[in-house]
Write a protein that holds these residues in place. Sequence first.
Motif, PDB file in Angstrom:
ATOM      1  N   LEU A  12       0.846  -1.196   0.000  1.00  0.00           N
ATOM      2  CA  LEU A  12       0.000   0.000   0.000  1.00  0.00           C
ATOM      3  C   LEU A  12       0.880   1.245   0.000  1.00  0.00           C
ATOM      4  CD1 LEU A  12      -2.988   0.924   0.194  1.00  0.00           C
ATOM      5  CD2 LEU A  12      -2.679   1.025   2.676  1.00  0.00           C
ATOM      6  N   SER A  13       0.578   2.171  -0.890  1.00  0.00           N
ATOM      7  CA  SER A  13       1.344   3.411  -0.976  1.00  0.00           C
ATOM      8  C   SER A  13       0.684   4.507  -0.152  1.00  0.00           C
ATOM      9  CB  SER A  13       1.451   3.869  -2.439  1.00  0.00           C
ATOM     10  OG  SER A  13       2.153   2.917  -3.212  1.00  0.00           O
ATOM     11  N   ASP A  14       1.522   5.381   0.423  1.00  0.00           N
ATOM     12  CA  ASP A  14       1.061   6.572   1.153  1.00  0.00           C
ATOM     13  C   ASP A  14       0.113   6.229   2.291  1.00  0.00           C
ATOM     14  OD1 ASP A  14       2.516   8.225  -0.609  1.00  0.00           O
ATOM     15  OD2 ASP A  14       0.858   8.210  -2.048  1.00  0.00           O
ATOM     16  N   ASP A  15       0.426   5.172   3.020  1.00  0.00           N
ATOM     17  CA  ASP A  15      -0.343   4.865   4.228  1.00  0.00           C
ATOM     18  C   ASP A  15       0.068   5.855   5.314  1.00  0.00           C
ATOM     19  OD1 ASP A  15      -2.168   3.650   5.786  1.00  0.00           O
ATOM     20  OD2 ASP A  15      -1.046   1.793   6.090  1.00  0.00           O
ATOM     21  N   ARG A  16      -0.811   6.070   6.292  1.00  0.00           N
ATOM     22  CA  ARG A  16      -0.550   7.099   7.318  1.00  0.00           C
ATOM     23  C   ARG A  16      -0.997   6.575   8.669  1.00  0.00           C
ATOM     24  NH1 ARG A  16      -2.993  12.321   8.929  1.00  0.00           N
ATOM     25  NH2 ARG A  16      -1.305  13.850   9.208  1.00  0.00           N
ATOM     26  N   ALA A  17      -0.132   6.760   9.684  1.00  0.00           N
ATOM     27  CA  ALA A  17      -0.469   6.300  11.029  1.00  0.00           C
ATOM     28  C   ALA A  17       0.247   7.152  12.066  1.00  0.00           C
ATOM     29  CB  ALA A  17      -0.094   4.832  11.195  1.00  0.00           C
ATOM     30  N   TYR A  18      -0.283   7.148  13.290  1.00  0.00           N
ATOM     31  CA  TYR A  18       0.290   7.894  14.414  1.00  0.00           C
ATOM     32  C   TYR A  18       1.225   6.961  15.163  1.00  0.00           C
ATOM     33  CZ  TYR A  18       0.192  11.494  18.076  1.00  0.00           C
ATOM     34  OH  TYR A  18       0.515  12.496  18.962  1.00  0.00           O
ATOM     35  N   MET A  19       2.549   7.184  15.048  1.00  0.00           N
ATOM     36  CA  MET A  19       3.518   6.214  15.549  1.00  0.00           C
ATOM     37  C   MET A  19       4.646   6.882  16.319  1.00  0.00           C
ATOM     38  SD  MET A  19       3.715   3.470  12.406  1.00  0.00           S
ATOM     39  CE  MET A  19       3.921   4.676  11.097  1.00  0.00           C
ATOM     40  N   THR A  20       5.428   6.054  17.027  1.00  0.00           N
ATOM     41  CA  THR A  20       6.506   6.520  17.896  1.00  0.00           C
ATOM     42  C   THR A  20       7.826   6.591  17.134  1.00  0.00           C
ATOM     43  OG1 THR A  20       5.421   5.453  19.781  1.00  0.00           O
ATOM     44  CG2 THR A  20       7.724   6.115  20.062  1.00  0.00           C
ATOM     45  N   GLU A  59       4.006  10.987  16.380  1.00  0.00           N
ATOM     46  CA  GLU A  59       3.620  11.915  15.317  1.00  0.00           C
ATOM     47  C   GLU A  59       3.034  11.130  14.143  1.00  0.00           C
ATOM     48  OE1 GLU A  59       7.329  13.063  12.761  1.00  0.00           O
ATOM     49  OE2 GLU A  59       7.939  13.180  14.878  1.00  0.00           O
ATOM     50  N   TRP A  60       2.361  11.869  13.263  1.00  0.00           N
ATOM     51  CA  TRP A  60       1.801  11.242  12.069  1.00  0.00           C
ATOM     52  C   TRP A  60       2.922  10.961  11.071  1.00  0.00           C
ATOM     53  CZ3 TRP A  60      -2.841   9.197  11.799  1.00  0.00           C
ATOM     54  CH2 TRP A  60      -3.818   9.640  12.685  1.00  0.00           C
ATOM     55  N   ILE A  61       2.966   9.706  10.641  1.00  0.00           N
ATOM     56  CA  ILE A  61       4.011   9.247   9.727  1.00  0.00           C
ATOM     57  C   ILE A  61       3.350   8.715   8.457  1.00  0.00           C
ATOM     58  CG2 ILE A  61       5.921   7.629   9.376  1.00  0.00           C
ATOM     59  CD1 ILE A  61       6.534   9.691  11.490  1.00  0.00           C
ATOM     60  N   GLU A  62       3.892   9.125   7.311  1.00  0.00           N
ATOM     61  CA  GLU A  62       3.459   8.534   6.042  1.00  0.00           C
ATOM     62  C   GLU A  62       4.510   7.533   5.576  1.00  0.00           C
ATOM     63  OE1 GLU A  62       2.538  11.415   3.092  1.00  0.00           O
ATOM     64  OE2 GLU A  62       0.912  12.342   4.243  1.00  0.00           O
ATOM     65  N   TYR A  63       4.060   6.410   5.061  1.00  0.00           N
ATOM     66  CA  TYR A  63       4.997   5.357   4.658  1.00  0.00           C
ATOM     67  C   TYR A  63       4.351   4.459   3.601  1.00  0.00           C
ATOM     68  CZ  TYR A  63       2.146   2.458   7.751  1.00  0.00           C
ATOM     69  OH  TYR A  63       1.099   1.804   8.336  1.00  0.00           O
ATOM     70  N   ASN A  64       5.196   3.711   2.920  1.00  0.00           N
ATOM     71  CA  ASN A  64       4.723   2.710   1.951  1.00  0.00           C
ATOM     72  C   ASN A  64       4.904   1.302   2.521  1.00  0.00           C
ATOM     73  OD1 ASN A  64       4.204   4.725   0.068  1.00  0.00           O
ATOM     74  ND2 ASN A  64       6.175   4.454  -0.972  1.00  0.00           N
ATOM     75  N   ILE A 123      10.913  -3.800   3.947  1.00  0.00           N
ATOM     76  CA  ILE A 123       9.490  -4.109   3.974  1.00  0.00           C
ATOM     77  C   ILE A 123       8.658  -2.823   3.963  1.00  0.00           C
ATOM     78  CG2 ILE A 123       7.661  -5.157   5.365  1.00  0.00           C
ATOM     79  CD1 ILE A 123       9.684  -7.211   6.306  1.00  0.00           C
ATOM     80  N   VAL A 124       9.168  -1.811   4.672  1.00  0.00           N
ATOM     81  CA  VAL A 124       8.464  -0.528   4.777  1.00  0.00           C
ATOM     82  C   VAL A 124       9.412   0.595   4.363  1.00  0.00           C
ATOM     83  CG1 VAL A 124       7.422   1.117   6.382  1.00  0.00           C
ATOM     84  CG2 VAL A 124       6.915  -1.314   6.598  1.00  0.00           C
ATOM     85  N   THR A 125       8.891   1.573   3.625  1.00  0.00           N
ATOM     86  CA  THR A 125       9.652   2.774   3.271  1.00  0.00           C
ATOM     87  C   THR A 125       8.970   3.985   3.901  1.00  0.00           C
ATOM     88  OG1 THR A 125      10.375   1.833   1.159  1.00  0.00           O
ATOM     89  CG2 THR A 125      10.494   4.224   1.404  1.00  0.00           C
ATOM     90  N   GLN A 126       9.667   4.654   4.833  1.00  0.00           N
ATOM     91  CA  GLN A 126       9.106   5.821   5.495  1.00  0.00           C
ATOM     92  C   GLN A 126       9.235   7.035   4.585  1.00  0.00           C
ATOM     93  OE1 GLN A 126      10.516   6.418   9.488  1.00  0.00           O
ATOM     94  NE2 GLN A 126       9.657   8.496   9.633  1.00  0.00           N
ATOM     95  N   LEU A 127       8.159   7.818   4.487  1.00  0.00           N
ATOM     96  CA  LEU A 127       8.128   8.959   3.581  1.00  0.00           C
ATOM     97  C   LEU A 127       8.255  10.296   4.298  1.00  0.00           C
ATOM     98  CD1 LEU A 127       5.211   7.775   1.247  1.00  0.00           C
ATOM     99  CD2 LEU A 127       7.678   7.498   0.888  1.00  0.00           C
ATOM    100  N   THR A 128       7.693  10.415   5.493  1.00  0.00           N
ATOM    101  CA  THR A 128       7.729  11.680   6.231  1.00  0.00           C
ATOM    102  C   THR A 128       8.008  11.418   7.703  1.00  0.00           C
ATOM    103  OG1 THR A 128       5.353  11.657   6.741  1.00  0.00           O
ATOM    104  CG2 THR A 128       6.019  12.688   4.665  1.00  0.00           C
ATOM    105  N   GLY A 129       8.414  12.513   8.416  1.00  0.00           N
ATOM    106  CA  GLY A 129       8.591  12.437   9.862  1.00  0.00           C
ATOM    107  C   GLY A 129       9.954  11.936  10.284  1.00  0.00           C
TER     108      GLY A 129
END
Length: 208
Positions: free
Chosen positions: A113-121, A128-133, A172-178
Amino acid sequence: MKQIILILFIATLTFHALGQSTGVKQIGPEKKEQKLKRAHYPAFYITTSTGINNNTGVLGFSFDVPVSKNISIDAGVGAGSWNNKIYAGVKYYLDPFHRGFAFGTGLTYSSGLSDDRAYMTTIYGNNEWIEYNKNPQTNILFAAYKYWNMGKKYNRWYVELGWSVRVTGGSIVTQLTGDPLDRVTLNTLELFAPGGLIAGVGMSFGVH
């Protein structure tokens, strides 16, 4: 003279009856085998299943096609924790007509899934809110199955236990922001990625 004619008549009927009986015995086993095939050997099965690292995800459907009394090939689609999932594989049954224990292998592809968003540590301890693939994943699986009859027709239900191995390279995961995520958060994300223990249950409906 009448007695001789009567004896010949009775003898003729007896030989005729014996001939008919012999003919029935010759075709009987073939008819029995055809009946057995009709009862336990559908053209294909429509299967629905669920479970952990299940072949077709948390909820999916597949087609299981017998190619012999002990072998079938199957393929299907579903949805899971890593978005859409596609599966193709082969099974070998220890008992004929696709019952009892079976062993199988196959490949699964999860689209991610691309551009998923969640509140993570993050590594700084703040949330903070993080966007990731969630990156696409391809896995090979090895599994054991146990099939039972379900009802009086051609249907089955089964349980599955096995292991799924990731064959896709890269992260497995690519972080996009934060800020960078902490190790515990990354481990939690990876826990939901395809791979590891397989435990599933499903139902198959035979179609002629």
